[in-house]
Design an enzyme around this catalytic site. Structure first.
Site, mmCIF file in Angstrom:
data_model
loop_
_atom_site.group_PDB
_atom_site.id
_atom_site.type_symbol
_atom_site.label_atom_id
_atom_site.label_comp_id
_atom_site.label_asym_id
_atom_site.label_seq_id
_atom_site.Cartn_x
_atom_site.Cartn_y
_atom_site.Cartn_z
ATOM 1 N N GLU A 240 -11.419 -3.518 -3.139
ATOM 2 C CA GLU A 240 -10.476 -2.482 -3.566
ATOM 3 C C GLU A 240 -10.233 -2.602 -5.075
ATOM 4 O O GLU A 240 -9.595 -3.540 -5.534
ATOM 5 C CB GLU A 240 -9.154 -2.637 -2.822
ATOM 6 N N HIS B 204 -9.727 1.938 0.631
ATOM 7 C CA HIS B 204 -9.751 0.714 1.441
ATOM 8 C C HIS B 204 -10.872 0.743 2.480
ATOM 9 O O HIS B 204 -10.664 0.389 3.643
ATOM 10 C CB HIS B 204 -8.397 0.525 2.135
ATOM 11 N N HIS C 217 0.799 -1.227 0.000
ATOM 12 C CA HIS C 217 0.000 0.000 0.000
ATOM 13 C C HIS C 217 0.838 1.285 0.000
ATOM 14 O O HIS C 217 0.424 2.306 0.561
ATOM 15 C CB HIS C 217 -0.971 0.008 1.179
#
Length: 355
Positions: free
Chosen positions: A321, A185, A114
């Site tokens: 996502e 998210h 991420h």
């Protein structure tokens, strides 16, 4: 816990006002003509929460979150975060671009996840409210931040539409060739935040294929059919029906935490539909991106106190996502995540609710 959809409210704006790295944080509360409400903070670009009408018309908190910014800062599960510079995992935090090797910050086993340790979800974005239903966020990610090349100017626009849809529009430009994969998210429980697990939610994903992973949760590079596997959601199915399957891929993810290769689609066609078994609330996902990570909350730690005093217990929320594929920079046959100077990264994802 007794199902009480009206028990949880969105936080007060004052609970999200704080100075972080010398910059002021804010909470924006948006409301549409149907009474649906959402909250966004410029700290990390988080979608803090959403209240939507259930089948009886009662507002239900369907996105888990925190009563104050302190809870948000302490958590490490990206609850509602804007993810960047690269959503999902990059193997060993390494990739090559234009013949040059780059090394990213490692923050997930042997891999980078991420965007690194201090990714976009830790940054205070410049922000402004455009109108009663729209907020615009901007962030300049400097050259080599977390190991990524190029000064990246990112923009995210949240719009709460009158059809009970949250439209999230992403845009980015760079002054040096780089990689970009922005996503959100948010963790959903369509029965209402704090109202049990999501194993009886019914899910459908318009994906005939998925990308298997290794034991470090990096795609192997194969693209395989979902038919005959626990990953087949081409027809509506309970999330929990096959989640404890003996399939090695399920074990590697501790449940579902995999990229689905979305069938060819336009943004006007839903790529996923989920329905809460108690509330009757339906979530439809629309996107122009080629992949979507379905995460069934397997690693929710159970040590964060969410709104209403409930804990973030394992599998009490799920995430969808939308994305370029994980580890795309190291797999040339995956959709490219490269952005060059003069190009504009532009994409949109819509979460639409009904009951």
């Amino acid at each position: 816990m007794i199902y009480n959809p009206a028990s949880i409210k969105l936080p007060e704006a004052s609970a999200y006002q704080r100075k972080i790295t010398g910059k002021q944080t804010h909470l924006y509360l948006l409301k549409n003509t149907n009474g649906m409400q959402i909250a966004i903070t410029n700290f990390g670009g988080y979608l803090v929460g959403a209240l939507v009408p259930d089948k009886k018309g009662k507002l239900t908190s369907v996105i888990i979150g925190f009563d104050n910014i302190e809870g948000l800062i302490k958590q490490k599960s990206y609850y509602g975060a804007t993810i960047g510079r690269y959503g999902n995992r990059i193997a060993k935090g390494k990739f090559k671009l234009d013949g040059k090797k780059y090394s990213l910050i490692i923050n997930n086993g042997p891999n980078s996840l991420h965007g690194g340790k201090y990714n976009f979800s830790y940054r205070v974005w410049e922000s402004k409210q455009i109108d009663a239903q729209t907020v615009e966020l901007e962030y300049l990610s400097e050259d080599m931040e977390e190991g990524y090349p190029g000064n990246l100017h990112a923009k995210v626009i949240y719009q709460l539409r009158d059809d009970n849809a949250i439209a999230i529009s992403y845009e980015a430009t760079t002054d040096r060739t780089t990689i970009v994969n922005l996503t959100n998210h948010a963790y959903f429980n369509l029965n209402g935040e704090g109202n049990g697990d999501i194993l009886h939610h019914v899910l459908q994903i318009a994906a005939d294929k998925y990308t298997p992973i290794d034991k470090t949760m990096i795609p192997t590079g194969k693209i395989e059919p979902v038919k005959g596997t626990p990953f087949d959601f081409t027809n509506p199915e309970r999330i929990g029906k096959r989640i404890n399957s003996d399939s090695e891929q399920i074990e590697f993810g501790g449940g579902y935490d995999h990229n689905f290769v979305l069938n060819p689609h336009a943004i006007s066609s839903a790529v996923a539909t989920v329905t809460g078994d108690k509330s009757g609330i339906k979530l439809e996902v629309f996107t122009d991106k080629p992949g979507m990570q379905f995460y069934s909350g397997n690693y929710m730690p159970g040590n964060s106190i969410l709104r209403g005093g409930v804990k973030d217990i394992k599998r009490t929320a799920f995430a969808l996502e939308t994305q370029r594929f994980p580890d795309s920079p190291n797999k040339p046959h995956f959709p490219s995540a490269v952005l060059k100077p003069g190009e504009v990264y532009k994409t949109q994802t819509i979460y639409k609710f009904s009951a």
